[in-house]
Design a protein around this motif. Structure first.
Motif, PDB file in Angstrom:
ATOM      1  N   GLN A  93       0.687  -0.933  -0.101  1.00 47.44           N
ATOM      2  CA  GLN A  93       0.044   0.058  -0.270  1.00 47.44           C
ATOM      3  C   GLN A  93       0.459   1.170  -0.105  1.00 47.44           C
ATOM      4  O   GLN A  93       0.757   2.787  -0.818  1.00 47.44           O
ATOM      5  CB  GLN A  93      -0.609   0.171   1.322  1.00 47.44           C
ATOM      6  CG  GLN A  93      -2.260  -1.289   1.031  1.00 47.44           C
ATOM      7  CD  GLN A  93      -3.027  -0.621   2.457  1.00 47.44           C
ATOM      8  OE1 GLN A  93      -2.040  -1.000   3.738  1.00 47.44           O
ATOM      9  NE2 GLN A  93      -4.135  -1.075   2.431  1.00 47.44           N
ATOM     10  N   LEU A  94       1.813   1.375   0.825  1.00 44.74           N
ATOM     11  CA  LEU A  94       3.008   2.962   0.997  1.00 44.74           C
ATOM     12  C   LEU A  94       3.606   2.777  -0.625  1.00 44.74           C
ATOM     13  O   LEU A  94       3.555   3.396  -0.971  1.00 44.74           O
ATOM     14  CB  LEU A  94       3.585   1.905   1.865  1.00 44.74           C
ATOM     15  CG  LEU A  94       3.211   2.383   3.216  1.00 44.74           C
ATOM     16  CD1 LEU A  94       4.516   1.730   4.665  1.00 44.74           C
ATOM     17  CD2 LEU A  94       2.499   3.769   3.632  1.00 44.74           C
ATOM     18  N   GLU A  95       3.895   1.481  -1.518  1.00 42.93           N
ATOM     19  CA  GLU A  95       4.420   1.588  -2.829  1.00 42.93           C
ATOM     20  C   GLU A  95       3.700   2.350  -3.436  1.00 42.93           C
ATOM     21  O   GLU A  95       4.307   2.817  -4.077  1.00 42.93           O
ATOM     22  CB  GLU A  95       4.522   0.198  -2.990  1.00 42.93           C
ATOM     23  CG  GLU A  95       5.529  -0.964  -2.221  1.00 42.93           C
ATOM     24  CD  GLU A  95       6.573  -2.088  -3.012  1.00 42.93           C
ATOM     25  OE1 GLU A  95       6.266  -2.984  -1.933  1.00 42.93           O
ATOM     26  OE2 GLU A  95       6.499  -2.225  -3.989  1.00 42.93           O
ATOM     27  N   GLU A  96       2.378   1.505  -3.046  1.00 41.12           N
ATOM     28  CA  GLU A  96       1.577   2.656  -3.863  1.00 41.12           C
ATOM     29  C   GLU A  96       1.497   3.787  -4.127  1.00 41.12           C
ATOM     30  O   GLU A  96       0.973   4.989  -5.091  1.00 41.12           O
ATOM     31  CB  GLU A  96      -0.113   2.034  -4.612  1.00 41.12           C
ATOM     32  CG  GLU A  96       0.214   0.001  -4.948  1.00 41.12           C
ATOM     33  CD  GLU A  96      -0.837  -0.595  -4.631  1.00 41.12           C
ATOM     34  OE1 GLU A  96      -1.286  -2.212  -5.316  1.00 41.12           O
ATOM     35  OE2 GLU A  96      -2.022  -0.423  -4.005  1.00 41.12           O
ATOM     36  N   GLN A  97       1.078   4.598  -2.789  1.00 40.07           N
ATOM     37  CA  GLN A  97       0.258   5.632  -2.298  1.00 40.07           C
ATOM     38  C   GLN A  97       1.686   6.673  -2.815  1.00 40.07           C
ATOM     39  O   GLN A  97       1.830   7.286  -3.081  1.00 40.07           O
ATOM     40  CB  GLN A  97      -0.178   5.523  -0.766  1.00 40.07           C
ATOM     41  CG  GLN A  97      -1.075   4.876  -0.305  1.00 40.07           C
ATOM     42  CD  GLN A  97      -1.119   4.795   0.711  1.00 40.07           C
ATOM     43  OE1 GLN A  97      -0.532   5.226   2.106  1.00 40.07           O
ATOM     44  NE2 GLN A  97      -2.372   3.791   1.457  1.00 40.07           N
ATOM     45  N   GLU A 104      12.394  -1.497  -1.482  1.00 42.54           N
ATOM     46  CA  GLU A 104      13.466  -0.653  -1.738  1.00 42.54           C
ATOM     47  C   GLU A 104      13.483  -0.124  -0.708  1.00 42.54           C
ATOM     48  O   GLU A 104      14.271   0.790   1.176  1.00 42.54           O
ATOM     49  CB  GLU A 104      14.633  -1.087  -2.329  1.00 42.54           C
ATOM     50  CG  GLU A 104      16.017  -0.982  -1.144  1.00 42.54           C
ATOM     51  CD  GLU A 104      17.197  -0.541  -2.617  1.00 42.54           C
ATOM     52  OE1 GLU A 104      17.788  -0.983  -2.188  1.00 42.54           O
ATOM     53  OE2 GLU A 104      16.444  -0.791  -3.956  1.00 42.54           O
ATOM     54  N   THR A 105      13.159   1.372  -1.057  1.00 42.50           N
ATOM     55  CA  THR A 105      13.161   2.485  -1.172  1.00 42.50           C
ATOM     56  C   THR A 105      11.701   2.616   0.464  1.00 42.50           C
ATOM     57  O   THR A 105      11.895   3.528   1.381  1.00 42.50           O
ATOM     58  CB  THR A 105      12.281   3.679  -1.427  1.00 42.50           C
ATOM     59  OG1 THR A 105      12.937   3.710  -2.670  1.00 42.50           O
ATOM     60  CG2 THR A 105      12.492   4.616  -1.191  1.00 42.50           C
ATOM     61  N   VAL A 106      10.640   1.920   0.672  1.00 42.57           N
ATOM     62  CA  VAL A 106       9.647   2.157   1.575  1.00 42.57           C
ATOM     63  C   VAL A 106      10.745   1.238   2.505  1.00 42.57           C
ATOM     64  O   VAL A 106      10.342   1.868   4.031  1.00 42.57           O
ATOM     65  CB  VAL A 106       8.497   1.048   1.177  1.00 42.57           C
ATOM     66  CG1 VAL A 106       7.568   1.112   2.501  1.00 42.57           C
ATOM     67  CG2 VAL A 106       7.723   1.986   0.236  1.00 42.57           C
ATOM     68  N   LEU A 107      11.047  -0.258   2.377  1.00 40.24           N
ATOM     69  CA  LEU A 107      11.777  -0.578   3.975  1.00 40.24           C
ATOM     70  C   LEU A 107      13.342   0.706   4.675  1.00 40.24           C
ATOM     71  O   LEU A 107      13.374   0.528   5.846  1.00 40.24           O
ATOM     72  CB  LEU A 107      12.639  -1.740   3.036  1.00 40.24           C
ATOM     73  CG  LEU A 107      10.874  -3.059   3.353  1.00 40.24           C
ATOM     74  CD1 LEU A 107      12.006  -4.380   2.493  1.00 40.24           C
ATOM     75  CD2 LEU A 107      10.748  -3.194   4.330  1.00 40.24           C
ATOM     76  N   LYS A 108      13.714   1.540   3.504  1.00 41.08           N
ATOM     77  CA  LYS A 108      14.355   2.077   3.944  1.00 41.08           C
ATOM     78  C   LYS A 108      14.039   3.095   5.456  1.00 41.08           C
ATOM     79  O   LYS A 108      14.827   3.271   5.884  1.00 41.08           O
ATOM     80  CB  LYS A 108      15.263   3.101   2.805  1.00 41.08           C
ATOM     81  CG  LYS A 108      16.565   2.085   2.160  1.00 41.08           C
ATOM     82  CD  LYS A 108      17.192   3.362   0.997  1.00 41.08           C
ATOM     83  CE  LYS A 108      18.354   2.057   1.057  1.00 41.08           C
ATOM     84  NZ  LYS A 108      19.322   2.485  -0.043  1.00 41.08           N
ATOM     85  N   GLY A 109      12.700   3.903   4.485  1.00 37.58           N
ATOM     86  CA  GLY A 109      11.733   4.639   5.385  1.00 37.58           C
ATOM     87  C   GLY A 109      11.790   3.799   6.392  1.00 37.58           C
ATOM     88  O   GLY A 109      12.131   4.662   7.798  1.00 37.58           O
ATOM     89  N   LEU A 110      11.535   2.696   6.600  1.00 36.32           N
ATOM     90  CA  LEU A 110      10.588   2.552   7.892  1.00 36.32           C
ATOM     91  C   LEU A 110      11.498   1.806   8.871  1.00 36.32           C
ATOM     92  O   LEU A 110      11.315   2.226  10.045  1.00 36.32           O
ATOM     93  CB  LEU A 110       9.306   1.242   7.118  1.00 36.32           C
ATOM     94  CG  LEU A 110       8.445   1.238   6.477  1.00 36.32           C
ATOM     95  CD1 LEU A 110       7.929   0.172   6.187  1.00 36.32           C
ATOM     96  CD2 LEU A 110       6.721   1.939   7.589  1.00 36.32           C
ATOM     97  N   ASN A 111      12.595   1.782   8.112  1.00 37.91           N
ATOM     98  CA  ASN A 111      13.556   1.303   8.852  1.00 37.91           C
ATOM     99  C   ASN A 111      14.138   2.603   9.706  1.00 37.91           C
ATOM    100  O   ASN A 111      14.682   2.601  10.973  1.00 37.91           O
ATOM    101  CB  ASN A 111      15.220   0.971   8.088  1.00 37.91           C
ATOM    102  CG  ASN A 111      14.794  -1.186   8.502  1.00 37.91           C
ATOM    103  OD1 ASN A 111      13.701  -1.460   8.747  1.00 37.91           O
ATOM    104  ND2 ASN A 111      15.269  -1.293   7.089  1.00 37.91           N
ATOM    105  N   TYR A 112      14.542   3.744   9.009  1.00 39.51           N
ATOM    106  CA  TYR A 112      14.708   5.104   9.699  1.00 39.51           C
ATOM    107  C   TYR A 112      13.955   4.651  10.524  1.00 39.51           C
ATOM    108  O   TYR A 112      14.404   5.311  11.754  1.00 39.51           O
ATOM    109  CB  TYR A 112      14.544   5.637   8.417  1.00 39.51           C
ATOM    110  CG  TYR A 112      14.951   7.221   9.133  1.00 39.51           C
ATOM    111  CD1 TYR A 112      16.082   8.264   8.944  1.00 39.51           C
ATOM    112  CD2 TYR A 112      13.775   8.163   9.718  1.00 39.51           C
ATOM    113  CE1 TYR A 112      16.641   8.932  10.060  1.00 39.51           C
ATOM    114  CE2 TYR A 112      13.566   9.647   9.951  1.00 39.51           C
ATOM    115  CZ  TYR A 112      15.438   9.910   9.809  1.00 39.51           C
ATOM    116  OH  TYR A 112      15.849  11.285  10.652  1.00 39.51           O
ATOM    117  N   LEU A 113      12.520   5.184  10.574  1.00 33.30           N
ATOM    118  CA  LEU A 113      11.556   5.695  12.189  1.00 33.30           C
ATOM    119  C   LEU A 113      12.216   4.459  12.361  1.00 33.30           C
ATOM    120  O   LEU A 113      11.770   4.786  14.189  1.00 33.30           O
ATOM    121  CB  LEU A 113      10.387   5.490  11.013  1.00 33.30           C
ATOM    122  CG  LEU A 113       9.914   6.848  10.264  1.00 33.30           C
ATOM    123  CD1 LEU A 113       8.650   6.472   9.646  1.00 33.30           C
ATOM    124  CD2 LEU A 113      10.104   7.821  10.553  1.00 33.30           C
TER     125      LEU A 113
END
Length: 324
Positions: free
Chosen positions: A30-34, A40-49
Motif C-alpha cells: 500500500q505504501l509503495e502504491e500511495q 527497497e525505498t519504503v523499507l529504508k524509510g520504515l527502518n529509519y523510523l
C-alpha cells in the motif's frame, strides 16, 4: 534521499492525528502504491523510523506507531552537491553525532546553480542551521550571505567573499597535494615524469593544478597535465595522479599497465585521491591522498551542538601502498 520522503509523510500523519500510537501502518504494498516508491525505498524509510523509535516492526503483523516524532532543539538544512561514498561518510558522521539534538533534512543541488538558488530561497526561514557543500561554477556568496552567519556551516570547499563569523570545515586542495607530494618525494624520484589527470568537469581542479605545478617547479620534476588517460601517451616510468571520474582513470591506468605487462609501483606509479575499501585491495593496494570525511561531518555537528564558530582545515594524509 527518497526514503526520507516516506519518513516525513508518516511523521506528518502522526503529528496531525491521522495516525495514533498503536495504530498499524499501511502495508508495504500500500505504501509503495500511495507514494510511488520501490519496496527497497519504503523499507529504508520504515527502518529509519524504527531506529528513531517512532514505529516498531511486529513479526508477521507489520509496523505499528509507538510514539510521536521527536522534537529536537535544532532543525538542520543539509545541502550536498551529490551523493557518493564520500558524501555518504560526511552525512552519516554528521547525523550520528547530532541525531539526539536535531532533525535533519537532506537536499541535493547536483552542481546546478538554479536548483541551489531555489533551495536556499525556499528554506531561509525554515531551519535553525544550514550545512552546505557548494562546488558550483557560479559564485554562490551572495546567496550564502543571505543566511545569518551563526546559522551557516560550509563544508569541504572554502568559499570566498562570505560575510560574518561562520563555521567552515574545508579541504585546502592546493596545500594538500603539495604537502602529499613532498612527503612522497623519495618514492617519486625513481620515476621520469609526473602526470596529473585533471578532469575538466572537476570544480576544484584549478586548486589541485596550482599545488601540482608549485611542487613540480620547486623540486624540478618533469610534469604534464592531461584531462584523461591517453593510451598513445602512456609510457613506462610515468607517475599518474588521479582524482574524480568515479575512479575510472585508475581503471584505465591499470588496464594499460596490464596490456603492456608493466607492474604498478615499479614500471608505472599511481597515486589516487580519496581512500575506499576497493583501493585498499585493488592491484595489491593503491596509494592515496585521503581526507578524513568522517571528521568533517563530526566537527560540523559539534559546532552546532556546542554553539561554537570554527574555521578548520581538514588536512589530508597519505596512505602508502604498492602502487607507488
Amino acid at each position: 534521499m527518497k526514503y526520507m520522503q516516506l519518513a516525513e509523510h508518516i511523521n506528518h500523519q502522526i503529528e496531525t492525528d491521522q495516525l495514533h500510537v498503536n495504530d498499524r501502518l499501511p502495508s508495504l504494498k500500500q505504501l509503495e502504491e500511495q507514494l510511488g516508491m520501490s519496496k527497497e525505498t519504503v523499507l529504508k524509510g520504515l527502518n529509519y523510523l524504527s531506529e528513531k523509535g517512532i514505529i516498531e516492526s511486529v513479526y508477521r503483523k507489520g509496523y505499528y506507531v509507538r510514539r510521536k516524532a521527536q522534537h529536537h532543539p535544532y532543525r538542520i538544512f543539509f545541502l550536498l552537491d551529490k551523493m557518493n561514498i564520500l558524501r555518504d561518510r560526511i552525512y552519516y558522521s554528521f547525523l550520528n553525532t547530532i541525531k539526539d539534538f536535531a532533525d535533519v533534512d537532506v537536499f541535493f543541488h547536483h552542481h546546478n546553480f538554479k536548483v541551489f538558488e531555489k533551495l536556499i530561497h525556499e528554506n531561509l526561514n525554515n531551519y535553525t542551521h544550514f550545512v552546505i557543500t557548494t562546488f558550483l561554477r557560479e559564485d554562490p556568496s551572495a546567496l550564502l550571505n543571505q543566511i545569518p552567519p551563526h546559522k551557516r556551516i560550509i563544508i569541504d570547499y572554502d568559499e570566498k567573499n562570505l560575510s560574518g563569523d561562520y563555521t567552515s570545515i574545508y579541504q585546502d586542495f592546493k596545500s594538500n597535494i603539495y604537502d602529499s607530494l613532498v612527503e612522497l618525494l623519495p618514492r617519486l624520484k625513481k620515476y621520469n615524469q609526473l602526470i596529473l589527470i585533471a578532469p575538466e568537469e572537476a570544480y576544484h581542479a584549478h586548486a589541485v593544478i596550482a599545488g601540482f605545478k608549485l611542487f613540480s617547479k620547486e623540486y624540478k620534476f618533469k610534469n604534464k597535465i592531461a584531462h584523461r588517460v591517453e593510451e598513445e601517451a602512456f609510457e613506462k616510468g610515468n607517475v599518474y595522479i588521479t582524482f574524480g571520474r568515479y575512479d575510472l582513470d585508475d581503471v584505465s591506468i591499470i588496464k594499460l599497465s596490464r596490456k603492456n605487462n608493466w607492474k604498478l609501483g615499479k614500471d608505472i606509479g599511481l597515486l589516487s585521491y580519496n581512500d575506499t575499501a576497493v583501493k585498499e585491495v585493488l592491484e595489491n593496494g593503491i596509494t592515496v591522498i585521503s581526507t578524513d570525511f568522517d571528521k568533517m561531518g563530526e566537527e560540523a555537528a559539534k559546532a552546532i551542538i556546542e554553539k561554537r564558530i570554527i574555521r578548520m582545515r581538514d588536512p589530508s594524509k597519505v596512505i602508502l601502498r604498492n602502487s607507488l
